[in-house]
Design a protein around this motif. Structure first.
Motif, short mmCIF file in Angstrom:
data_model
loop_
_atom_site.label_atom_id
_atom_site.label_comp_id
_atom_site.label_asym_id
_atom_site.label_seq_id
_atom_site.Cartn_x
_atom_site.Cartn_y
_atom_site.Cartn_z
N CYS A 172 -12.57 -1.45 1.12
CA CYS A 172 -11.85 -2.67 1.52
C CYS A 172 -10.42 -2.39 1.99
N GLY A 173 -9.85 -1.26 1.61
CA GLY A 173 -8.50 -0.91 2.06
C GLY A 173 -7.38 -1.72 1.44
N THR A 174 -7.67 -2.48 0.37
CA THR A 174 -6.63 -3.34 -0.21
C THR A 174 -6.12 -2.81 -1.55
N LEU A 183 0.81 -1.22 0.00
CA LEU A 183 0.00 0.00 0.00
C LEU A 183 0.84 1.26 0.00
N ALA A 243 -4.44 1.10 -3.31
CA ALA A 243 -4.08 2.51 -3.12
C ALA A 243 -3.79 3.13 -4.47
N CYS A 267 -13.08 -6.10 -4.29
CA CYS A 267 -13.70 -5.22 -3.30
C CYS A 267 -15.04 -5.75 -2.84
N ARG A 307 -6.35 5.22 -0.36
CA ARG A 307 -6.77 3.82 -0.29
C ARG A 307 -8.25 3.67 -0.61
N CYS A 308 -8.59 2.49 -1.07
CA CYS A 308 -9.99 2.17 -1.29
C CYS A 308 -10.72 2.28 0.05
N GLY A 309 -11.75 3.10 0.10
CA GLY A 309 -12.45 3.34 1.35
C GLY A 309 -13.30 2.18 1.81
#
Length: 335
Positions: A230-232, A209, A234, A252, A226-228
């Motif tokens: 799933c957070g996986t 990330l 950037a 996601c 970052r993806c809001g």
């Protein structure tokens, strides 16, 4: 017209920086994503079914085009017979399902019903090692509905129609009612499953990330969002986020457990490093039989011996599009 053909002279399978690649016995090439596939009014009057560019397509180039534009690592995995025993790329549409699959050196393409239970069209090709990876139509493993297709010329013709539709409609792109899935096996696992659900980003490297998921840019002053959900993933820009949506959409939307399992088995440097005893060899100098290498190469060698036993196996998809008597025989013969 040649400007619409992209010759991938510098495209490489990871760990083989000097190994040029071939496809169907020719240097690796695809159709560019910016190519124009429209048919003129004059051509329609002449009852031509495809634009001049589409007429340049053959089945291997069409498949490579789709996988590359979805994600280059998907094409890597398709060509990397040493690392991946099988892979399945799926496009889920509202009323049907499209599949591109490879089990060892057999390639299966076609369409299924929306549930993925019944093939509407299944076409298979075998890679010939003796002829440099030429795609050979397989009349023993091809069907239209319940009817076997025994004419190799018909398999070729239907294959061309199939890839022309994929490329002309840019089936690698995401849409409101379009979702992509990707599965791999690094060794025979389950004859009734597609394998491990995986992001192509994490096949050959783990999640990082600190760099842009799409363009790999990094740096102290670079802002990454970052993806809001799933957070996986950037991204350094809205354009990079938009470009990756066709891949990230499917990841996601997974539940936290399945996505977390992907991250666990790829944290050592990608899925290829999870079980090196099965993706690599122990000794130096073991020659690869992969026909996609332009020149002979050696298989990957394991790092220092480690024990990589799974506490719980990766989740295997149980509703495989390979649930048919023919693909079962293929898997059974390679176990």
């Amino acid at each position: 017209m040649d400007t619409d053909i992209l010759h991938l002279d510098d495209f490489r399978i990871p760990d083989y920086p000097d190994a040029a690649l071939t496809l169907n016995g020719q240097p690796l090439a695809i159709i560019t994503s910016a190519a124009n596939f429209t048919v003129s009014a004059e051509e329609k009057e002449e009852d031509k079914k495809a634009s001049p560019l589409l007429l340049l397509l053959n089945v291997p180039i069409g498949i490579a085009t789709v996988l590359y534009h979805w994600h280059p690592s998907a094409l890597c995995a398709f060509l990397d017979l040493d690392a991946w025993f099988s892979l399945t790329w799926i496009v889920r549409l509202a009323d049907s399902r499209i599949e591109i699959g490879r089990v060892a050196s057999q390639i299966t393409i076609g369409t299924l019903d929306a549930d993925g239970e019944k093939w509407r069209l299944m076409l298979t090709f075998n890679l010939s090692e003796e002829e440099g990876g030429i795609w050979v139509p397989n009349p023993r493993e091809s069907m239209r509905g319940e009817i076997d297709i025994t004419d190799v010329h018909e398999i070729e013709s239907l294959g061309l129609e199939f890839v022309r539709d994929l490329v002309a409609n840019r089936r690698w792109e995401a849409g409101r009612k379009t979702t992509h899935e990707f599965f791999v096996e690094y060794a025979p696992m389950d004859v009734f499953g597609d394998g491990i659900r995986m992001s192509p980003h994490w096949l050959y490297r783990g999640l990082d990330l600190n760099e842009c998921t799409t363009c790999a840019r990094t740096g102290g002053a670079l802002r990454l969002d970052r993806c809001g959900r799933c957070g996986t993933a950037a991204y350094c820009s809205a354009d990079c986020q938009k470009t990756d949506w066709k891949v990230h959409k499917g990841i996601c939307g997974l539940d936290t457990l399945e996505r977390g399992q992907m991250l666990m088995i790829t944290q050592k440097g990608g899925l290829i490093r999870w079980d090196e005893e099965r993706t690599m060899v122990k000794e130096d100098g073991v020659e690869s039989a992969n026909p996609h290498f332009a020149e002979k190469q050696f298989k990957r060698k394991r790092r220092a011996k480690t024990v990589t036993r799974m506490a719980c196996p990766p989740k295997i998809d149980s509703k495989s599009a390979h649930q048919n008597r023919k693909c079962f025989k293929i898997r059974e013969g390679n176990e």
